[in-house]
Design an enzyme around this catalytic site. Structure first.
Site, PDB file in Angstrom:
ATOM      1  N   ASN A   8       0.753  -1.244   0.089  1.00  0.00           N
ATOM      2  CA  ASN A   8       0.078  -0.051   0.315  1.00  0.00           C
ATOM      3  C   ASN A   8       0.946   1.374  -0.038  1.00  0.00           C
ATOM      4  O   ASN A   8       1.569   1.472   1.126  1.00  0.00           O
ATOM      5  CB  ASN A   8      -0.800   0.008   1.265  1.00  0.00           C
ATOM      6  CG  ASN A   8      -1.730   1.225   1.314  1.00  0.00           C
ATOM      7  OD1 ASN A   8      -1.728   2.157   0.495  1.00  0.00           O
ATOM      8  ND2 ASN A   8      -2.737   1.095   2.113  1.00  0.00           N
ATOM      9  N   ARG A  10       0.252   4.227   0.344  1.00  0.00           N
ATOM     10  CA  ARG A  10      -0.017   5.310   1.039  1.00  0.00           C
ATOM     11  C   ARG A  10       0.614   5.061   2.722  1.00  0.00           C
ATOM     12  O   ARG A  10       0.601   5.869   3.806  1.00  0.00           O
ATOM     13  CB  ARG A  10      -1.291   5.579   1.340  1.00  0.00           C
ATOM     14  CG  ARG A  10      -1.989   6.045  -0.153  1.00  0.00           C
ATOM     15  CD  ARG A  10      -3.128   6.626  -0.294  1.00  0.00           C
ATOM     16  NE  ARG A  10      -3.411   7.516   0.709  1.00  0.00           N
ATOM     17  CZ  ARG A  10      -4.670   7.940   1.318  1.00  0.00           C
ATOM     18  NH1 ARG A  10      -5.958   7.407   0.695  1.00  0.00           N
ATOM     19  NH2 ARG A  10      -4.770   8.895   1.975  1.00  0.00           N
ATOM     20  N   CYS A  11       1.000   3.906   2.904  1.00  0.00           N
ATOM     21  CA  CYS A  11       1.477   3.360   4.101  1.00  0.00           C
ATOM     22  C   CYS A  11       2.846   3.522   4.309  1.00  0.00           C
ATOM     23  O   CYS A  11       3.815   2.867   3.524  1.00  0.00           O
ATOM     24  CB  CYS A  11       1.252   1.696   4.388  1.00  0.00           C
ATOM     25  SG  CYS A  11       1.752   1.054   5.918  1.00  0.00           S
ATOM     26  N   SER A  12       3.538   4.040   5.247  1.00  0.00           N
ATOM     27  CA  SER A  12       4.869   4.480   5.329  1.00  0.00           C
ATOM     28  C   SER A  12       5.780   3.082   5.715  1.00  0.00           C
ATOM     29  O   SER A  12       6.747   2.992   5.337  1.00  0.00           O
ATOM     30  CB  SER A  12       5.026   5.322   6.922  1.00  0.00           C
ATOM     31  OG  SER A  12       4.855   4.885   8.063  1.00  0.00           O
TER      32      SER A  12
END
Length: 115
Positions: A8, A10-12
């Protein structure tokens, strides 16, 4: 075998895990699982490789968890797998698969054990 990452962007933690693998010179098969979610059967296979249960893999902080009533202890594994397949935001991330094993990149270095 090419490592596969359920990613994902958007996930750090997911970005950091992918960067860690690339820094090691690995080219990964990147699966954007929110766009192409794994089926319930694929999730069951991942769980076997992770050595986890569906309840351990599900993200309890997501709105869908509450909205779908997934905190109900009477729900069986099949129901939870179906919910994750239908609502992929519920799947903990990132998951890396390599050498017949899988690991969750929390922390990102945790995936190094399966390489």
């Amino acid at each position: 075998m090419t490592p596969r990452i359920y990613h994902n962007a958007r996930c750090s933690k997911s970005r950091a895990t992918l960067a860690l693998l690339e820094e090691r010179g690995l080219t990964c098969e990147v699966i954007h699982y929110l766009d192409t979610p794994p089926s319930a059967a694929e999730l069951a296979d991942l769980l076997g490789k992770l050595g986890m249960t569906p309840r351990e893999l599900i993200r309890k902080g997501e709105a869908e968890y509450t909205e779908l009533g997934l905190d109900d202890p009477s729900l069986d594994d099949t129901s939870l797998l179906q919910a994750m397949a239908s609502h992929p935001r519920l799947i903990e991330r990132p998951i890396v698969v390599a050498n017949g094993k899988a690991a969750i990149g929390r922390p990102p270095e945790a995936v190094l054990a399966i390489l």
